[in-house]
Design a protein around this motif. Sequence first.
Motif, PDB file in Angstrom:
ATOM      1  N   VAL A  55       0.843  -1.200   0.000  1.00 25.14           N
ATOM      2  CA  VAL A  55       0.000   0.000   0.000  1.00 25.14           C
ATOM      3  C   VAL A  55       0.879   1.251   0.000  1.00 25.14           C
ATOM      4  O   VAL A  55       1.774   1.389   0.831  1.00 25.14           O
ATOM      5  N   ILE A  56       0.638   2.116  -0.959  1.00 24.18           N
ATOM      6  CA  ILE A  56       1.318   3.407  -0.991  1.00 24.18           C
ATOM      7  C   ILE A  56       0.293   4.463  -0.595  1.00 24.18           C
ATOM      8  O   ILE A  56      -0.700   4.652  -1.282  1.00 24.18           O
ATOM      9  N   ASP A  57       0.534   5.100   0.546  1.00 23.04           N
ATOM     10  CA  ASP A  57      -0.392   6.143   1.004  1.00 23.04           C
ATOM     11  C   ASP A  57       0.086   7.505   0.530  1.00 23.04           C
ATOM     12  O   ASP A  57       1.160   7.959   0.923  1.00 23.04           O
ATOM     13  N   LEU A  58      -0.710   8.175  -0.296  1.00 22.71           N
ATOM     14  CA  LEU A  58      -0.378   9.547  -0.652  1.00 22.71           C
ATOM     15  C   LEU A  58      -0.950  10.454   0.435  1.00 22.71           C
ATOM     16  O   LEU A  58      -2.109  10.304   0.817  1.00 22.71           O
ATOM     17  N   PRO A  59      -0.129  11.387   0.959  1.00 27.39           N
ATOM     18  CA  PRO A  59      -0.585  12.204   2.089  1.00 27.39           C
ATOM     19  C   PRO A  59      -1.749  13.133   1.743  1.00 27.39           C
ATOM     20  O   PRO A  59      -2.514  13.498   2.622  1.00 27.39           O
TER      21      PRO A  59
ATOM     22  N   VAL B 104       4.415  14.870  -3.455  1.00 33.12           N
ATOM     23  CA  VAL B 104       3.464  13.950  -2.822  1.00 33.12           C
ATOM     24  C   VAL B 104       3.755  12.514  -3.267  1.00 33.12           C
ATOM     25  O   VAL B 104       3.781  11.590  -2.451  1.00 33.12           O
ATOM     26  N   GLN B 105       4.009  12.344  -4.567  1.00 37.50           N
ATOM     27  CA  GLN B 105       4.301  10.999  -5.081  1.00 37.50           C
ATOM     28  C   GLN B 105       5.577  10.446  -4.450  1.00 37.50           C
ATOM     29  O   GLN B 105       5.626   9.299  -4.009  1.00 37.50           O
ATOM     30  N   LEU B 107       6.965  11.327  -1.666  1.00 37.55           N
ATOM     31  CA  LEU B 107       6.756  11.072  -0.246  1.00 37.55           C
ATOM     32  C   LEU B 107       6.045   9.734  -0.035  1.00 37.55           C
ATOM     33  O   LEU B 107       6.453   8.923   0.801  1.00 37.55           O
ATOM     34  N   GLY B 108       4.993   9.490  -0.833  1.00 40.06           N
ATOM     35  CA  GLY B 108       4.266   8.229  -0.727  1.00 40.06           C
ATOM     36  C   GLY B 108       5.167   7.040  -1.018  1.00 40.06           C
ATOM     37  O   GLY B 108       5.159   6.044  -0.285  1.00 40.06           O
ATOM     38  N   LEU B 109       5.978   7.158  -2.081  1.00 44.87           N
ATOM     39  CA  LEU B 109       6.867   6.056  -2.469  1.00 44.87           C
ATOM     40  C   LEU B 109       7.937   5.815  -1.403  1.00 44.87           C
ATOM     41  O   LEU B 109       8.234   4.671  -1.054  1.00 44.87           O
ATOM     42  N   ARG B 111       7.801   6.510   1.835  1.00 45.10           N
ATOM     43  CA  ARG B 111       7.178   5.914   3.014  1.00 45.10           C
ATOM     44  C   ARG B 111       6.953   4.425   2.817  1.00 45.10           C
ATOM     45  O   ARG B 111       7.223   3.620   3.705  1.00 45.10           O
ATOM     46  N   ALA B 112       6.432   4.080   1.619  1.00 40.66           N
ATOM     47  CA  ALA B 112       6.179   2.668   1.324  1.00 40.66           C
ATOM     48  C   ALA B 112       7.487   1.881   1.350  1.00 40.66           C
ATOM     49  O   ALA B 112       7.540   0.754   1.832  1.00 40.66           O
ATOM     50  N   GLU B 115       8.607   1.287   4.939  1.00 39.99           N
ATOM     51  CA  GLU B 115       7.818   0.247   5.601  1.00 39.99           C
ATOM     52  C   GLU B 115       8.340  -1.146   5.290  1.00 39.99           C
ATOM     53  O   GLU B 115       8.441  -2.006   6.155  1.00 39.99           O
TER      54      GLU B 115
END
Lengths: 232, 121
Positions: A55-59, B104-105, B107-109, B111-112, B115
């Motif tokens: 899961v990739i969460d976009l903020p 945003v992209q 940052l999402g990548l 973070r993933a 994890e």
Amino acid sequence: MREIIIIPAFNEEANIVAVLSAIAAEAPDFGVVVVNDGSTDGTSAAARAVRGVKVIDLPVNLGIGGAVQTGFLYARDHGCSLAVQVDGDGQHLPSEIRKIAAPVRAGEADTVIGSRFLDKARYPGGLFRRAGIAVFQLVNRALLGERITDSTSGFRAYNRKAIELLAESYPDDYPEPEAVYILRRKGLRVREVPVEMRTRAGGRSSITLGRSLYYMVKVNLAILIMNLRKGA
Amino acid sequence: MEDVQTIRIQILAIIGSVLLLGFIFELIRRKRLREEFAILWLAMGGVFLVLSVFRGLLDKFSYLIGIGYPPAALFLILIIGLMFILIHFSVAISKLKETQKKLVQELGLLRAERESGPGAP
């Protein structure tokens, strides 16, 4: 190289688990990436509860284009050879993933679009959606010299070449028809394969009357401008 | 009577232009306004200051471009100036949206990625 399924999801808590379970049953050999586009409901948690799902969460909410492109960026950076885009709302049938992936795997096409209308005479859906689809088809035929019957379909399979191209440049909103042009202008082979789609299982579609009009104007303008631009 | 009226409006116009320029300078000084945008506003303020100090200019200008009613020329200048500024804003906002989308992209990548930890698929 890996093959993944990209699922853009915005507030799809009601549908996402069913979609993911169906994919696990029908296409277990694919990696699954859910791009949670800043949902305000429990989409992320619901998807995370399913085993083997990334899961990739976009903020914040980027809109469908930005979310799908995030999936392309992921696929590009992880060396994926094939990416299938499946909507998070359950309208695309996981049983047909194999069908749209096949021509890409066989090297017969760079992009395959799952079309609802390939074998049909009349389009389903509301009047405005039908009118919109008819206009896209005309523009398609005039500018590309080929028939794309379902350019709004988001059920698609892409090979490495297409993934790399779209990771660089993908439209923000209502991206599907424009993406066809981006691919075709770079000389990529786009093919359609007939598929069935379900009407939404839950939640609400993003297509309303006012938005349909905006959709039409925006996409046709973008395509027109793309044709005026040299090279790119 | 006529003269008093015109001088009154001239003084008001000068004060208005100076206030606008002063306000813009103050915003730059406090770093509330980037120079990129300030230049357009300063140019606007400057044009109005010049036009209010040299009243004859506006008459000459309107005669030159064939406008019979000088105040209409003033509105024309104002509208063209505002159009420029608004187009500049649209361009700046488009750029911001593009930058924001990329961030945003990313940052999402990231973070993933964090994890799953290093080495994980």
